[in-house]
Motif scaffolding. Structure first.
Motif, PDB file in Angstrom:
ATOM      1  N   PHE A  55       0.459  10.257  14.172  1.00  0.00           N
ATOM      2  CA  PHE A  55       1.820  10.751  13.970  1.00  0.00           C
ATOM      3  C   PHE A  55       2.264  11.607  15.158  1.00  0.00           C
ATOM      4  CE2 PHE A  55       4.880  13.876  12.468  1.00  0.00           C
ATOM      5  CZ  PHE A  55       5.872  13.028  11.992  1.00  0.00           C
ATOM      6  N   LEU A  56       1.345  12.404  15.681  1.00  0.00           N
ATOM      7  CA  LEU A  56       1.691  13.221  16.850  1.00  0.00           C
ATOM      8  C   LEU A  56       1.999  12.354  18.071  1.00  0.00           C
ATOM      9  CD1 LEU A  56      -0.772  16.228  16.510  1.00  0.00           C
ATOM     10  CD2 LEU A  56       1.709  16.233  16.234  1.00  0.00           C
ATOM     11  N   ARG A  57       1.285  11.246  18.231  1.00  0.00           N
ATOM     12  CA  ARG A  57       1.612  10.311  19.335  1.00  0.00           C
ATOM     13  C   ARG A  57       3.011   9.745  19.164  1.00  0.00           C
ATOM     14  NH1 ARG A  57      -2.634   5.850  19.441  1.00  0.00           N
ATOM     15  NH2 ARG A  57      -1.105   4.907  20.820  1.00  0.00           N
ATOM     16  N   LEU A  58       3.361   9.385  17.913  1.00  0.00           N
ATOM     17  CA  LEU A  58       4.697   8.870  17.627  1.00  0.00           C
ATOM     18  C   LEU A  58       5.758   9.938  17.907  1.00  0.00           C
ATOM     19  CD1 LEU A  58       6.649   6.756  16.394  1.00  0.00           C
ATOM     20  CD2 LEU A  58       6.144   7.780  14.166  1.00  0.00           C
ATOM     21  N   LEU A  59       5.527  11.143  17.430  1.00  0.00           N
ATOM     22  CA  LEU A  59       6.470  12.243  17.654  1.00  0.00           C
ATOM     23  C   LEU A  59       6.633  12.534  19.145  1.00  0.00           C
ATOM     24  CD1 LEU A  59       8.279  14.417  16.408  1.00  0.00           C
ATOM     25  CD2 LEU A  59       6.279  15.909  16.359  1.00  0.00           C
ATOM     26  N   ASP A  60       5.537  12.525  19.868  1.00  0.00           N
ATOM     27  CA  ASP A  60       5.584  12.751  21.310  1.00  0.00           C
ATOM     28  C   ASP A  60       6.444  11.702  22.010  1.00  0.00           C
ATOM     29  OD1 ASP A  60       4.734  13.954  23.845  1.00  0.00           O
ATOM     30  OD2 ASP A  60       3.600  12.085  24.094  1.00  0.00           O
ATOM     31  N   GLN A  61       6.286  10.452  21.634  1.00  0.00           N
ATOM     32  CA  GLN A  61       7.069   9.374  22.246  1.00  0.00           C
ATOM     33  C   GLN A  61       8.561   9.536  21.942  1.00  0.00           C
ATOM     34  OE1 GLN A  61       6.143   7.139  24.434  1.00  0.00           O
ATOM     35  NE2 GLN A  61       8.184   6.244  24.542  1.00  0.00           N
ATOM     36  N   ILE A  62       8.882   9.872  20.700  1.00  0.00           N
ATOM     37  CA  ILE A  62      10.293  10.055  20.315  1.00  0.00           C
ATOM     38  C   ILE A  62      10.901  11.238  21.064  1.00  0.00           C
ATOM     39  CG2 ILE A  62      11.829  10.657  18.402  1.00  0.00           C
ATOM     40  CD1 ILE A  62      10.006   8.939  16.617  1.00  0.00           C
ATOM     41  N   LEU A  63      10.150  12.329  21.186  1.00  0.00           N
ATOM     42  CA  LEU A  63      10.655  13.489  21.922  1.00  0.00           C
ATOM     43  C   LEU A  63      10.862  13.161  23.400  1.00  0.00           C
ATOM     44  CD1 LEU A  63       8.619  16.415  20.330  1.00  0.00           C
ATOM     45  CD2 LEU A  63      11.048  15.895  20.046  1.00  0.00           C
ATOM     46  N   CYS A  64       9.986  12.364  23.956  1.00  0.00           N
ATOM     47  CA  CYS A  64      10.179  11.929  25.355  1.00  0.00           C
ATOM     48  C   CYS A  64      11.449  11.108  25.486  1.00  0.00           C
ATOM     49  CB  CYS A  64       8.977  11.128  25.838  1.00  0.00           C
ATOM     50  SG  CYS A  64       7.529  12.126  26.138  1.00  0.00           S
ATOM     51  N   GLU A  65      11.707  10.245  24.538  1.00  0.00           N
ATOM     52  CA  GLU A  65      12.922   9.415  24.557  1.00  0.00           C
ATOM     53  C   GLU A  65      14.168  10.302  24.468  1.00  0.00           C
ATOM     54  OE1 GLU A  65      13.258   6.016  24.663  1.00  0.00           O
ATOM     55  OE2 GLU A  65      11.146   5.486  24.587  1.00  0.00           O
ATOM     56  N   ILE A  66      14.133  11.308  23.595  1.00  0.00           N
ATOM     57  CA  ILE A  66      15.285  12.192  23.431  1.00  0.00           C
ATOM     58  C   ILE A  66      15.515  13.002  24.698  1.00  0.00           C
ATOM     59  CG2 ILE A  66      16.119  14.225  22.177  1.00  0.00           C
ATOM     60  CD1 ILE A  66      14.740  13.042  19.683  1.00  0.00           C
ATOM     61  N   THR A  67      14.458  13.533  25.294  1.00  0.00           N
ATOM     62  CA  THR A  67      14.585  14.310  26.525  1.00  0.00           C
ATOM     63  C   THR A  67      15.159  13.450  27.628  1.00  0.00           C
ATOM     64  OG1 THR A  67      12.677  15.623  25.870  1.00  0.00           O
ATOM     65  CG2 THR A  67      13.326  15.713  28.175  1.00  0.00           C
ATOM     66  N   TRP A  68      14.661  12.230  27.761  1.00  0.00           N
ATOM     67  CA  TRP A  68      15.172  11.316  28.786  1.00  0.00           C
ATOM     68  C   TRP A  68      16.648  11.029  28.536  1.00  0.00           C
ATOM     69  CZ3 TRP A  68      17.269   6.414  28.305  1.00  0.00           C
ATOM     70  CH2 TRP A  68      17.488   5.745  29.502  1.00  0.00           C
ATOM     71  N   MET A  69      16.996  10.810  27.267  1.00  0.00           N
ATOM     72  CA  MET A  69      18.375  10.493  26.918  1.00  0.00           C
ATOM     73  C   MET A  69      19.294  11.673  27.236  1.00  0.00           C
ATOM     74  SD  MET A  69      19.575   9.027  23.290  1.00  0.00           S
ATOM     75  CE  MET A  69      20.779  10.069  22.540  1.00  0.00           C
ATOM     76  N   ARG A  70      18.868  12.880  26.959  1.00  0.00           N
ATOM     77  CA  ARG A  70      19.693  14.061  27.240  1.00  0.00           C
ATOM     78  C   ARG A  70      19.875  14.256  28.735  1.00  0.00           C
ATOM     79  NH1 ARG A  70      17.613  18.119  22.604  1.00  0.00           N
ATOM     80  NH2 ARG A  70      18.864  17.218  20.950  1.00  0.00           N
ATOM     81  N   SER A  71      18.802  14.054  29.516  1.00  0.00           N
ATOM     82  CA  SER A  71      18.945  14.229  30.966  1.00  0.00           C
ATOM     83  C   SER A  71      19.866  13.154  31.542  1.00  0.00           C
ATOM     84  CB  SER A  71      17.585  14.206  31.654  1.00  0.00           C
ATOM     85  OG  SER A  71      16.989  12.931  31.553  1.00  0.00           O
ATOM     86  N   GLU A  72      19.781  11.929  31.024  1.00  0.00           N
ATOM     87  CA  GLU A  72      20.690  10.874  31.471  1.00  0.00           C
ATOM     88  C   GLU A  72      22.128  11.218  31.109  1.00  0.00           C
ATOM     89  OE1 GLU A  72      20.325   7.849  33.157  1.00  0.00           O
ATOM     90  OE2 GLU A  72      18.436   8.803  33.685  1.00  0.00           O
ATOM     91  N   HIS A  73      22.322  11.766  29.898  1.00  0.00           N
ATOM     92  CA  HIS A  73      23.659  12.137  29.451  1.00  0.00           C
ATOM     93  C   HIS A  73      24.221  13.253  30.323  1.00  0.00           C
ATOM     94  CE1 HIS A  73      26.974  12.328  26.697  1.00  0.00           C
ATOM     95  NE2 HIS A  73      26.764  13.619  26.479  1.00  0.00           N
TER      96      HIS A  73
END
Length: 183
Positions: A55-73
């Motif tokens: 679950f922590l691996r899944l959460l880590d991946q989702i948080l990476c996606e959100i961080t990437w999305m925010r920096s792109e935005h």
């Protein structure tokens, strides 16, 4: 029993999650999710630890996606603000309103104002006024054109409008710059 439950501090650790996430690698996230489900349904050695770890691996991946999305935005916002600035600089010869910018960029006027002010510290209309007056001031200093010609060249409807705007920003009327300076 309530003493064993820790308070929820996730709001302190993370900024609020967006309402949607556009995944760059949805198959990998799906595989991580199925790994969590599989670890939960399959009895293994230390199943609780296996589920938590996956679950922590899944959460880590989702948080990476959100961080990437925010920096792109954020980069997209800065790029839009830069494009608006260039547009305003190239159209210093005409008056521009927020509705004109909204029509050109197909964005809401309030959104344009917000991103521009956040990037440059001044509203787009104020920037446009300052730019027009700055360029008119250069024309007054370096050319022999009349104030009327300069006013019309920068899109002012009359010399009086130009003079009022100039005095409001520079503190002196434009004719003051044309007068011979006493030594």
């Amino acid at each position: 029993e309530l003493a064993y439950i820790r308070p929820d501090i996730t709001d302190q650790l993370f900024s609020p999650f967006p309402s949607y996430v556009r995944l760059t690698n949805p198959l990998y996230v799906e595989q991580l999710l199925f790994d969590v489900i599989t670890a939960y349904n399959t009895p293994e050695l230390y199943p609780e630890i296996q589920v938590k770890w996956r679950f922590l691996r899944l959460l880590d991946q989702i948080l990476c996606e959100i961080t990437w999305m925010r920096s792109e935005h954020k980069n997209l916002k800065n790029e839009r603000a830069r494009q608006i600035k260039l547009y305003l600089e190239h159209h210093a010869d005409q008056p521009i309103s927020m509705s004109d910018l909204a029509e050109v960029y197909h964005l809401a006027a309030s959104y344009i104002s917000r991103i521009f002010k956040k990037t440059y510290g001044v509203s787009p209309i104020r920037f446009h006024q300052l730019n027009r007056i700055k360029r008119a001031k250069e024309m007054i200093h370096y050319t022999n054109l009349s104030l009327t010609d300069i006013a019309y060249q920068f899109g002012f409807t009359s010399v009086q409008d130009f003079s009022r705007a100039f005095q409001r920003i520079e503190g002196v009327p434009p004719s003051h710059l044309r007068q011979p300076q006493e030594k």
